[in-house]
Enzyme design. Structure first.
Site, PDB file in Angstrom:
ATOM      1  N   HIS A 155       0.820  -1.219   0.000  1.00 35.22           N
ATOM      2  CA  HIS A 155       0.000   0.000   0.000  1.00 35.22           C
ATOM      3  C   HIS A 155       0.850   1.263   0.000  1.00 35.22           C
ATOM      4  O   HIS A 155       0.347   2.353  -0.256  1.00 35.22           O
ATOM      5  CB  HIS A 155      -0.933  -0.009   1.216  1.00 35.22           C
ATOM      6  CG  HIS A 155      -2.001  -1.062   1.131  1.00 35.22           C
ATOM      7  ND1 HIS A 155      -3.301  -0.778   0.796  1.00 35.22           N
ATOM      8  CD2 HIS A 155      -1.947  -2.410   1.293  1.00 35.22           C
ATOM      9  CE1 HIS A 155      -4.012  -1.901   0.774  1.00 35.22           C
ATOM     10  NE2 HIS A 155      -3.207  -2.900   1.075  1.00 35.22           N
ATOM     11  N   ASP A 363       3.619   9.585  -0.877  1.00 44.40           N
ATOM     12  CA  ASP A 363       2.466   8.821  -0.409  1.00 44.40           C
ATOM     13  C   ASP A 363       2.203   7.683  -1.383  1.00 44.40           C
ATOM     14  O   ASP A 363       2.274   7.888  -2.596  1.00 44.40           O
ATOM     15  CB  ASP A 363       1.226   9.731  -0.349  1.00 44.40           C
ATOM     16  CG  ASP A 363       0.274   9.338   0.770  1.00 44.40           C
ATOM     17  OD1 ASP A 363       0.190   8.133   1.075  1.00 44.40           O
ATOM     18  OD2 ASP A 363      -0.379  10.233   1.332  1.00 44.40           O
TER      19      ASP A 363
HETATM   20  P1  ADP Z   1      -2.833   6.863   5.106  1.00 40.12           P
HETATM   21  O1  ADP Z   1      -3.279   5.461   4.762  1.00 40.12           O
HETATM   22  O2  ADP Z   1      -1.365   7.092   4.977  1.00 40.12           O
HETATM   23  O3  ADP Z   1      -3.349   7.333   6.427  1.00 40.12           O
HETATM   24  P2  ADP Z   1      -4.754   7.742   3.079  1.00 40.12           P
HETATM   25  O4  ADP Z   1      -5.095   9.131   2.654  1.00 40.12           O
HETATM   26  O5  ADP Z   1      -4.547   6.790   1.967  1.00 40.12           O
HETATM   27  O6  ADP Z   1      -3.498   7.839   4.035  1.00 40.12           O
HETATM   28  O7  ADP Z   1      -5.945   7.143   3.965  1.00 40.12           O
HETATM   29  C1  ADP Z   1      -6.336   7.794   5.138  1.00 40.12           C
HETATM   30  C2  ADP Z   1      -7.764   7.400   5.511  1.00 40.12           C
HETATM   31  O8  ADP Z   1      -7.993   7.810   6.854  1.00 40.12           O
HETATM   32  C3  ADP Z   1      -8.800   8.087   4.649  1.00 40.12           C
HETATM   33  O9  ADP Z   1      -9.873   7.231   4.407  1.00 40.12           O
HETATM   34  C4  ADP Z   1      -9.231   9.277   5.516  1.00 40.12           C
HETATM   35  O10 ADP Z   1     -10.555   9.705   5.302  1.00 40.12           O
HETATM   36  C5  ADP Z   1      -9.069   8.729   6.916  1.00 40.12           C
HETATM   37  N1  ADP Z   1      -8.721   9.829   7.832  1.00 40.12           N
HETATM   38  C6  ADP Z   1      -7.686  10.663   7.740  1.00 40.12           C
HETATM   39  N2  ADP Z   1      -7.725  11.588   8.722  1.00 40.12           N
HETATM   40  C7  ADP Z   1      -8.803  11.342   9.448  1.00 40.12           C
HETATM   41  C8  ADP Z   1      -9.416  11.949  10.586  1.00 40.12           C
HETATM   42  N3  ADP Z   1      -8.932  13.040  11.176  1.00 40.12           N
HETATM   43  N4  ADP Z   1     -10.526  11.391  11.066  1.00 40.12           N
HETATM   44  C9  ADP Z   1     -11.054  10.299  10.479  1.00 40.12           C
HETATM   45  N5  ADP Z   1     -10.550   9.708   9.404  1.00 40.12           N
HETATM   46  C10 ADP Z   1      -9.439  10.207   8.889  1.00 40.12           C
END
Ligand code: ADP
Length: 463
Positions: A155, A363
């Protein structure tokens, strides 16, 4: 039909998977359709070793989970996975904190997990392993005599060989990847980096048309960008939340706009650079004073890793100093929230923000970029500002693409986004939404499973 066995660092609660969204729901759906097993860490740590597993049967699916010992947690999870592999694979060699006992812990947990799962495997099962925590999983299972079809999806990014080489165990990691029948990456950059590593460093490997032959085995390496459940996220975004609506209406009356950023508080996400760019924009465009607010939501993660405590301090200092410099009694330029927000509210917040800022330094994919697009009202959509170093940039070419290291350019693109005419916003959004739909998580899941079904694993279990 073969059963599916999913292995990931953490298992989700199948009964509540809809609340975690995205991948958890897709895995839950695929497992329910095919029957099978979901195996991983239960999130708990214990002082002493135990072989006692959590087993939760939901329909035809067994969710099997194991705790970690305190030592495993510190060496495998905090250590090798998150203090070596995470920074390394995000091109941050400077943040790698390598210690031999971390790698020992990583191998120990992978071996232990493989041994715990083995008795649950049936002939013909397909094993699908997820992410950097579990690279050795297939190699460990095969050492125990399992000959099932096994697939792996990474991922996070796969960096060039020179960077991977900073981990003393790099040769083992790539050889371990070659024990899978299918290996999936997010982008063509990642896939090319992997292919080049294999070509240049594995003496007997021969590759053509995405198939690597080596050591008598055939491995299919492919690019398969992950996505979100588009329909579900759009539906969430359309739901009304009174406080978000009131906030939106208040801004409309005051002719104020909102820029939104949502990320785990991770150094790979480029949040300080984003704050700097916002500050730069206010400096270069004083006419924007009091007309725009930047809402950054960044919940804490992995606080046991030193680098995460540092980024938190830096961000708190930066938001305080920018607000002190530009703010006024009736205007707080940066609203910084260090807490998680429930998904439905997040979706509504995306919809009510004129600009979505997704500017990681590196990312694997970045699902927030796709969620922001899915959440917009097509009649009056917001503008996505996206880092060229997010995996998503390979698909989302119609975003405003920025280099997150160039805060001046980023500030200018933010300003451009704020005054983009409606027709251009609509056109860009329509093309972006098209691309986001093409990699919907359902399609992603099916494609990977198809590839694994078609792979040539020996398909039998050793006695
Ligand atoms: P990573 O897997 O590195 O965290 P991604 O952007 O691929 O980055 O996925 C992050 C996920 O977590 C997304 O579905 C996003 O909506 C969720 N997310 C990120 N920040 C928050 C937050 N503050 N509260 C709830 N969900 C969050």
């Amino acid at each position: 039909m073969s059963r599916l066995v999913v292995v990931s660092n953490r298992v989700a609660d199948l009964r509540q998977a809809t609340q975690s969204g995205g991948l958890a729901v897709a895995i839950a759906d695929a497992l329910k359709a095919k029957g099978g097993v979901w195996f991983g860490w239960d999130g708990n740590t214990l002082e002493n070793e135990t072989e006692k597993l959590g087993i939760d049967r939901v329909g035809d699916v067994d969710v099997i989970s194991s705790p970690l010992t305190v030592e495993d947690y510190s060496q495998y999870y905090i250590g090798y996975a998150n203090s070596v592999l995470w920074p390394l694979f995000h091109y941050r060699v400077d943040l790698v904190d390598y210690r031999p006992q971390y790698f020992e812990g990583y191998m120990r947990v992978n071996g232990k997990f493989a041994a715990l799962l083995k008795p649950f495997l049936k002939q013909g099962d397909m094993v699908w392993v997820h992410d950097y925590h579990l690279i050795p999983f297939a190699e460990r299972l095969r050492a125990l005599g399992c000959r099932h079809k096994m697939g792996f999806f990474l991922h996070i990014p796969f960096p060039p060989a020179d960077i991977i080489a900073a981990s003393p165990n790099h040769a083992y990691l790539v050889e371990a990847l070659l024990q899978y029948d299918v290996v999936g990456f997010q982008t063509s950059t990642d896939l090319n980096n992997f292919n080049r590593y294999v070509e240049e460093n594995i003496p007997d490997a021969m590759g053509a048309d995405g198939v690597i032959r080596c050591g008598g085995r055939t491995v299919r390496a492919l690019r398969l960008p992950i996505g979100i459940d588009v329909a579900q996220f759009t539906e969430l975004a359309e739901k009304t939340f009174e406080d978000i609506n009131i906030d939106h209406m208040r801004r409309a009356i005051l002719r104020q706009r909102q820029i939104v950023g949502v990320d785990r508080l991770d150094y790979s996400k480029g949040i300080p650079e984003r704050f700097e760019a916002f500050s730069r924009m206010l400096h270069l465009h004083p006419e924007l004073e009091k007309t725009v607010t930047f809402l950054q939501i960044a919940p804490p993660t992995r606080e046991d890793v030193t680098a995460y405590a540092e980024i938190r301090m830096r961000l708190e200092g930066l938001s305080g100093s920018i607000n002190g410099k530009f703010g006024d009694i009736d205007w707080v330029p940066i609203r910084y929230i260090h807490r998680p927000v429930p998904r439905p509210r997040l979706a509504a917040m995306f919809r009510s923000s004129e600009v979505g800022l997704v500017t990681p330094l590196r990312d694997g994919m970045n699902l927030v970029a796709k969620e922001y697009v899915a959440a917009q009202d097509p009649a009056d959509p917001g503008v996505l500002v996206l880092s060229q170093f997010a995996g998503a940039a390979e698909e989302l070419e119609d975003a405003l693409i920025v280099n997150p290291h160039d805060t001046e350019e980023m500030g200018e693109k933010m300003e451009l986004a704020l005054r983009m005419p409606l027709e251009e916003r609509q056109n860009r959004h329509a093309r972006l939404l098209d691309r986001v739909k093409q990699s919907d998580v359902g399609i992603w899941m099916e494609t990977f499973i198809d590839q694994l079904e078609g792979a040539g694993g020996a398909d039998s279990v050793a006695a």
